[in-house]
Design an enzyme around this catalytic site. Structure first.
Site, PDB file in Angstrom:
ATOM      1  N   THR A  39       0.822  -1.208   0.000  1.00 46.92           N
ATOM      2  CA  THR A  39       0.000   0.000   0.000  1.00 46.92           C
ATOM      3  C   THR A  39       0.856   1.257   0.000  1.00 46.92           C
ATOM      4  OG1 THR A  39      -1.838  -1.121   1.051  1.00 46.92           O
ATOM      5  CG2 THR A  39      -1.732   1.245   1.393  1.00 46.92           C
ATOM      6  N   TYR A  53      -7.944  -0.006  -3.877  1.00 45.17           N
ATOM      7  CA  TYR A  53      -6.865   0.585  -4.686  1.00 45.17           C
ATOM      8  C   TYR A  53      -5.929  -0.525  -5.157  1.00 45.17           C
ATOM      9  CZ  TYR A  53      -4.671  -0.216  -0.227  1.00 45.17           C
ATOM     10  OH  TYR A  53      -4.234  -0.829   0.908  1.00 45.17           O
ATOM     11  N   THR A 119       1.674  -4.290   4.211  1.00 50.34           N
ATOM     12  CA  THR A 119       1.549  -4.558   5.647  1.00 50.34           C
ATOM     13  C   THR A 119       0.972  -5.941   5.951  1.00 50.34           C
ATOM     14  OG1 THR A 119      -0.648  -3.538   5.751  1.00 50.34           O
ATOM     15  CG2 THR A 119       1.256  -2.096   6.178  1.00 50.34           C
ATOM     16  N   ASP A 120       0.308  -6.551   4.949  1.00 55.23           N
ATOM     17  CA  ASP A 120      -0.397  -7.803   5.255  1.00 55.23           C
ATOM     18  C   ASP A 120       0.530  -8.945   5.674  1.00 55.23           C
ATOM     19  OD1 ASP A 120      -2.759  -6.517   4.777  1.00 55.23           O
ATOM     20  OD2 ASP A 120      -3.161  -7.442   2.843  1.00 55.23           O
ATOM     21  N   LYS A 192       0.464  -7.485  12.880  1.00 50.59           N
ATOM     22  CA  LYS A 192      -0.560  -6.556  12.390  1.00 50.59           C
ATOM     23  C   LYS A 192      -1.830  -6.825  13.196  1.00 50.59           C
ATOM     24  CE  LYS A 192      -2.796  -4.723   8.266  1.00 50.59           C
ATOM     25  NZ  LYS A 192      -2.941  -4.741   6.812  1.00 50.59           N
ATOM     26  N   GLU A 314      -0.185 -34.497  27.408  1.00 50.68           N
ATOM     27  CA  GLU A 314      -0.791 -35.409  26.432  1.00 50.68           C
ATOM     28  C   GLU A 314      -0.300 -35.063  25.022  1.00 50.68           C
ATOM     29  OE1 GLU A 314      -5.118 -35.278  26.117  1.00 50.68           O
ATOM     30  OE2 GLU A 314      -4.869 -36.074  24.083  1.00 50.68           O
TER      31      GLU A 314
HETATM   32  C1  SIN Z   1      -1.031  -3.028   2.794  1.00 45.76           C
HETATM   33  O1  SIN Z   1       0.099  -2.818   2.374  1.00 45.76           O
HETATM   34  O2  SIN Z   1      -1.477  -2.362   3.771  1.00 45.76           O
HETATM   35  C2  SIN Z   1      -1.986  -4.019   2.204  1.00 45.76           C
HETATM   36  C3  SIN Z   1      -1.550  -4.599   0.920  1.00 45.76           C
HETATM   37  C4  SIN Z   1      -0.275  -5.367   1.025  1.00 45.76           C
HETATM   38  O3  SIN Z   1      -0.002  -5.992   2.055  1.00 45.76           O
HETATM   39  O4  SIN Z   1       0.474  -5.364   0.027  1.00 45.76           O
END
Ligand code: SIN
Length: 355
Positions: A39, A53, A119-120, A192, A314
């Site tokens: 992003t 986007y 961020t993912d 995250k 266990e």
């Molecule tokens: C992001 O960057 O916030 C979402 C999309 C991605 O992880 O490339």
């Protein structure tokens, strides 16, 4: 506020609050930005759009051009490693990134690396680098929650902070860090925690490592588990990684069938995102035991993003390995690296204790 002073995961840095490092130190730092997409490099046809986007639309030169202030902090060069939505991250890109980071940081003219990333899956890529980078020079991951075209985009300030962090002499030897929303997080602990907010990242077990304020870098904790130069993992001769998958537990789940299917399609090890403290429905344990007799490794983690998993009597009797305080996606990274060294469940359990 949580008191982290008794937390064994982090050590208190006695001199931190007194030491505010100016990034404009005697020698001007040289920082290389390695861009992978996300992003922070995302674009849309409307400044009002923060969803829908295209991630990974803008190149590294445009990212640098959007924040001319970073050139006051350091000598900057950029390279494009990939330009993807980080949901499309692959072992191939991880290996390319790790090899490039190691080649750059062995060069005495380079003082640090900043990696722009979606961020993912940032927490996974950052932890991978934390374990395979062979340098004590700063390595900083940075991303954004709003695309570059959005009103009040967070990418430019995050990038500025990331350069300030990578250029600071204080950042040496602290492992891989994630810089988001002014806060510094260790790759070992960061996760995250929000799908949309600009305050999306946190470290539930350890708290933040510090923060960046107007280019001043302040640290108050650092990770104590082995990383970078102390880590035994070396990907320099690898061109693929072992296949490890995650299965999610829930009431009346179909884990045994999924585990069998994955194993027969080449999965070498499974992380189970178990319920609560790692619980797995009793009806699935027989199948897991059968697959383990054929070589499958099983690590028990939890779908709860906080706490510690140690296989109970266990479950350890069945051969399950506890993930400790690693969430499933982080446990998967450690497990696939462990498998590059050994197939022995006992040795893999020891690796989980150590890292
Ligand atoms: C992001 O960057 O916030 C979402 C999309 C991605 O992880 O490339």
């Amino acid at each position: 506020m949580q008191d982290q002073s008794q937390n064994p995961a982090i050590s208190q840095n006695p001199s931190t609050t007194a030491q505010i490092a100016q990034s404009t130190s005697a020698k001007r730092a040289t920082i290389v930005i390695l861009a992978t997409g996300g992003t922070i490099a995302g674009a849309s046809d409307s400044a009002l759009k923060t969803t829908g986007y295209k991630a990974g639309a803008i190149g590294v030169e445009a990212l640098i051009g959007a924040v001319p202030e970073i050139k006051k902090l350091a000598n900057i060069t950029g390279e494009q490693i990939a330009n993807i939505d980080s949901a499309d991250m692959s072992d191939e890109i991880w290996l390319k990134l790790a090899k490039r980071v190691n080649a750059l940081l062995i060069d005495s003219s380079v003082d640090g690396v900043v990696i722009t990333h979606g961020t993912d899956t940032m927490e996974e890529s950052a932890f991978f680098l934390h374990l395979v980078a062979k340098s004590d020079k700063p390595i900083v991951f940075v991303g954004a929650m709003r695309p570059a075209t959005a009103l009040s985009a967070d990418g430019p300030k995050n990038l500025y902070n990331a350069i300030a962090l990578a250029a600071s002499p204080e950042s040496k030897g602290k492992g891989v860090m994630v810089m988001m929303n002014d806060r510094i997080q260790s790759a070992r602990y960061v996760s995250k925690l929000h799908t949309l907010n600009t305050q999306a990242f946190g470290s539930p077990a350890s708290g933040d490592m510090g923060y960046v304020l107007d280019s001043k870098v302040v640290f108050y904790t650092m990770p104590t588990k082995p990383h970078t130069l102390e880590s035994e993992f070396d990907v320099s001769a690898l061109d693929s990684l072992p296949k490890v998958d995650i299965l999610y537990s829930y009431a009346n789940d179909g884990l045994a069938v999924a585990a069998q299917a994955l194993f027969h399609h080449g999965t070498k090890a499974l992380v189970i995102a178990g319920m609560g403290a790692g619980s797995i429905h009793k009806s699935h344990k027989t199948m897991l035991k059968k697959l383990m007799a054929q070589g499958l490794i099983v690590v028990q983690s939890s779908r709860i993003n906080n706490g510690f998993i140690s296989a109970n009597e266990e479950d350890s009797g069945l051969g399950f390995i506890g993930s400790g305080d690693l969430n499933p996606q982080k446990a998967r990274v450690l497990l696939l690296l462990a498998l590059t060294q050994t197939n022995s469940p006992a040795q893999i359990a020891a690796i989980f204790n150590k890292y």
